[in-house]
Design an enzyme around this catalytic site. Structure first.
Site, PDB file in Angstrom:
ATOM      1  N   HIS A 140      -3.973 -31.730   0.168  1.00 40.77           N
ATOM      2  CA  HIS A 140      -3.867 -30.530   1.028  1.00 40.77           C
ATOM      3  C   HIS A 140      -2.429 -30.060   1.238  1.00 40.77           C
ATOM      4  O   HIS A 140      -2.203 -29.104   1.972  1.00 40.77           O
ATOM      5  CB  HIS A 140      -4.530 -30.783   2.381  1.00 40.77           C
ATOM      6  CG  HIS A 140      -6.019 -30.756   2.307  1.00 40.77           C
ATOM      7  ND1 HIS A 140      -6.724 -29.582   2.158  1.00 40.77           N
ATOM      8  CD2 HIS A 140      -6.939 -31.739   2.344  1.00 40.77           C
ATOM      9  CE1 HIS A 140      -8.019 -29.854   2.107  1.00 40.77           C
ATOM     10  NE2 HIS A 140      -8.176 -31.158   2.209  1.00 40.77           N
ATOM     11  N   HIS A 147      -6.920 -40.317   2.681  1.00 43.44           N
ATOM     12  CA  HIS A 147      -7.701 -39.214   2.099  1.00 43.44           C
ATOM     13  C   HIS A 147      -9.166 -39.187   2.523  1.00 43.44           C
ATOM     14  O   HIS A 147      -9.695 -38.117   2.777  1.00 43.44           O
ATOM     15  CB  HIS A 147      -7.618 -39.170   0.572  1.00 43.44           C
ATOM     16  CG  HIS A 147      -8.480 -38.111  -0.056  1.00 43.44           C
ATOM     17  ND1 HIS A 147      -8.221 -36.767   0.090  1.00 43.44           N
ATOM     18  CD2 HIS A 147      -9.622 -38.196  -0.814  1.00 43.44           C
ATOM     19  CE1 HIS A 147      -9.151 -36.066  -0.572  1.00 43.44           C
ATOM     20  NE2 HIS A 147     -10.008 -36.909  -1.114  1.00 43.44           N
ATOM     21  N   ASP A 181      -4.626 -39.862   7.883  1.00 45.74           N
ATOM     22  CA  ASP A 181      -4.596 -38.391   7.981  1.00 45.74           C
ATOM     23  C   ASP A 181      -4.775 -37.891   9.431  1.00 45.74           C
ATOM     24  O   ASP A 181      -5.837 -38.101  10.035  1.00 45.74           O
ATOM     25  CB  ASP A 181      -5.703 -37.764   7.125  1.00 45.74           C
ATOM     26  CG  ASP A 181      -5.710 -38.261   5.675  1.00 45.74           C
ATOM     27  OD1 ASP A 181      -5.529 -39.477   5.453  1.00 45.74           O
ATOM     28  OD2 ASP A 181      -5.922 -37.432   4.770  1.00 45.74           O
ATOM     29  N   HIS A 215     -10.528 -40.265   5.239  1.00 48.96           N
ATOM     30  CA  HIS A 215     -10.602 -40.105   6.701  1.00 48.96           C
ATOM     31  C   HIS A 215     -11.496 -41.158   7.371  1.00 48.96           C
ATOM     32  O   HIS A 215     -11.646 -41.149   8.581  1.00 48.96           O
ATOM     33  CB  HIS A 215     -11.069 -38.705   7.106  1.00 48.96           C
ATOM     34  CG  HIS A 215     -10.099 -37.620   6.761  1.00 48.96           C
ATOM     35  ND1 HIS A 215     -10.020 -36.423   7.441  1.00 48.96           N
ATOM     36  CD2 HIS A 215      -9.131 -37.535   5.802  1.00 48.96           C
ATOM     37  CE1 HIS A 215      -9.086 -35.663   6.909  1.00 48.96           C
ATOM     38  NE2 HIS A 215      -8.531 -36.312   5.901  1.00 48.96           N
ATOM     39  N   HIS A 247      -3.347 -41.973  -1.849  1.00 53.15           N
ATOM     40  CA  HIS A 247      -4.235 -40.917  -1.383  1.00 53.15           C
ATOM     41  C   HIS A 247      -5.330 -40.671  -2.418  1.00 53.15           C
ATOM     42  O   HIS A 247      -5.143 -39.911  -3.370  1.00 53.15           O
ATOM     43  CB  HIS A 247      -3.395 -39.658  -1.153  1.00 53.15           C
ATOM     44  CG  HIS A 247      -4.068 -38.650  -0.291  1.00 53.15           C
ATOM     45  ND1 HIS A 247      -4.088 -38.729   1.082  1.00 53.15           N
ATOM     46  CD2 HIS A 247      -4.759 -37.532  -0.599  1.00 53.15           C
ATOM     47  CE1 HIS A 247      -4.749 -37.715   1.568  1.00 53.15           C
ATOM     48  NE2 HIS A 247      -5.183 -36.963   0.577  1.00 53.15           N
ATOM     49  N   GLU A 286      -1.178 -34.442   5.801  1.00 44.20           N
ATOM     50  CA  GLU A 286      -1.712 -33.338   4.973  1.00 44.20           C
ATOM     51  C   GLU A 286      -2.653 -32.395   5.715  1.00 44.20           C
ATOM     52  O   GLU A 286      -2.888 -31.280   5.274  1.00 44.20           O
ATOM     53  CB  GLU A 286      -2.402 -33.890   3.713  1.00 44.20           C
ATOM     54  CG  GLU A 286      -3.727 -34.564   3.996  1.00 44.20           C
ATOM     55  CD  GLU A 286      -4.659 -34.581   2.805  1.00 44.20           C
ATOM     56  OE1 GLU A 286      -4.262 -34.167   1.706  1.00 44.20           O
ATOM     57  OE2 GLU A 286      -5.806 -35.011   2.975  1.00 44.20           O
ATOM     58  N   ASN A 287      -3.217 -32.846   6.853  1.00 51.12           N
ATOM     59  CA  ASN A 287      -4.168 -32.003   7.596  1.00 51.12           C
ATOM     60  C   ASN A 287      -3.671 -31.614   8.990  1.00 51.12           C
ATOM     61  O   ASN A 287      -4.462 -31.217   9.846  1.00 51.12           O
ATOM     62  CB  ASN A 287      -5.516 -32.729   7.746  1.00 51.12           C
ATOM     63  CG  ASN A 287      -6.090 -33.214   6.437  1.00 51.12           C
ATOM     64  OD1 ASN A 287      -6.151 -34.420   6.184  1.00 51.12           O
ATOM     65  ND2 ASN A 287      -6.493 -32.293   5.586  1.00 51.12           N
TER      66      ASN A 287
HETATM   67 FE   FE2 Z   1      -6.968 -35.661   4.550  1.00 53.82          FE
HETATM   68 FE   FE2 Z   2      -6.693 -35.551   1.019  1.00 51.54          FE
END
Ligand code: FE2
Ligand code: FE2
Length: 260
Positions: free
Chosen positions: A68, A176, A8, A178, A151, A39-40
């Site tokens: 996200h 997911h 991520d 991190h 994820h 996603e981030n």
């Molecule tokens: Fe994430």
């Molecule tokens: Fe996530």
């Protein structure tokens, strides 16, 4: 094939770090294909056209996502554009925009990238990721490598999908949380596996977000809006060498901390 996979990417610090590290790692590791979980990328929440363009211009070939993905609803038009190398988890309801897997042609080779989302400690009751993987794998033929961005939150659910897909895909790579895990390995039937690759985000943070605000949320139980943290960035990735659509030769964790 050599596949470089970033976990991520969080906000502007993450995007800036990719711009610096990727040209260097492309020279050093000579990957055939570079994937990142995006996603981030847009201020820690979702994906915008501008932030996506920025990481694609920086040399990322393909972008996966997770829970996200819908934070910025404009992502829907990006997901609906077949030409854009972006997918959302495949086990969202089938009426959702976009695709949960895509086949990418790299010179003479075809790579299938699948994105799946877990159900343990997650917000929604997604469709069954195990059955979803079966359906995708039965649908797609003549592939040279299969990479799964898995994820999910719970390491128990994560390793179980690893066991389920061992010998059926080239790699199952967790995203997911991190936080990178130290369990990268080749499973007995040949699939490369790691529970979580870890993020590309600010090191002194809570998952890439401002640690003081995150701490205040935990102490008060008030859902203050989290902001992207500032400071040196930790870049977490794995380099996977695949042998076929269901086997890998190696998986190596890569890590670097950059002062921006
Ligand atoms: Fe994430
Ligand atoms: Fe996530």
């Amino acid at each position: 094939m050599k596949i470089l996979f970033f976990g991520d990417i969080v906000g502007k610090p993450g995007r800036e770090a990719i711009k610096i590290v990727l040209p260097k790692w492309r020279k050093e590791y000579r990957p055939d294909f570079v994937v990142a979980n995006g996603e981030n990328i847009a201020h820690g929440r979702g994906i915008t056209e501008k932030s996506l363009k920025e990481i694609l211009d920086a040399g990322i070939d393909f972008v996966t996502s997770g829970d996200h993905i819908w934070d910025n609803k404009k992502v829907i038009s990006l997901l609906e554009n077949e030409e854009i190398p972006l997918i959302r988890p495949a086990n969202y309801p089938s009426i959702c925009p976009g695709k949960g897997w895509k086949v990418v042609q790299i010179r003479t080779k075809k790579i299938l990238v699948i994105n799946l989302i877990g159900r343990v400690f997650m917000h929604y009751n997604y469709d069954d990721p195990f059955r979803c993987a079966d359906e995708i794998l039965s649908e797609v033929e003549d592939i040279d490598s299969v990479i799964v961005d898995w994820h999910a939150e719970a390491t128990s659910e994560k390793i179980c999908l690893g066991w389920y897909l061992d010998g059926r895909v080239s790699a199952v790579l967790g995203t997911h949380t991190h936080i990178p895990t130290a369990d990268e390995r080749i499973l007995p039937r040949g699939t490369a596996y790691i529970s979580d690759v870890g993020m590309v985000g600010v090191k002194d943070s809570s998952l890439g977000m401002d640690k003081e605000i995150a701490l205040k949320v935990f102490k008060t139980q008030i859902p203050y809006r989290l902001e992207v943290a500032q400071g040196p960035v930790e870049i977490n990735a794995v380099l996977v060498e695949t042998l076929s659509k269901n086997k890998a030769k190696s998986i190596k964790r890569l890590k670097e901390v950059l002062e921006l």
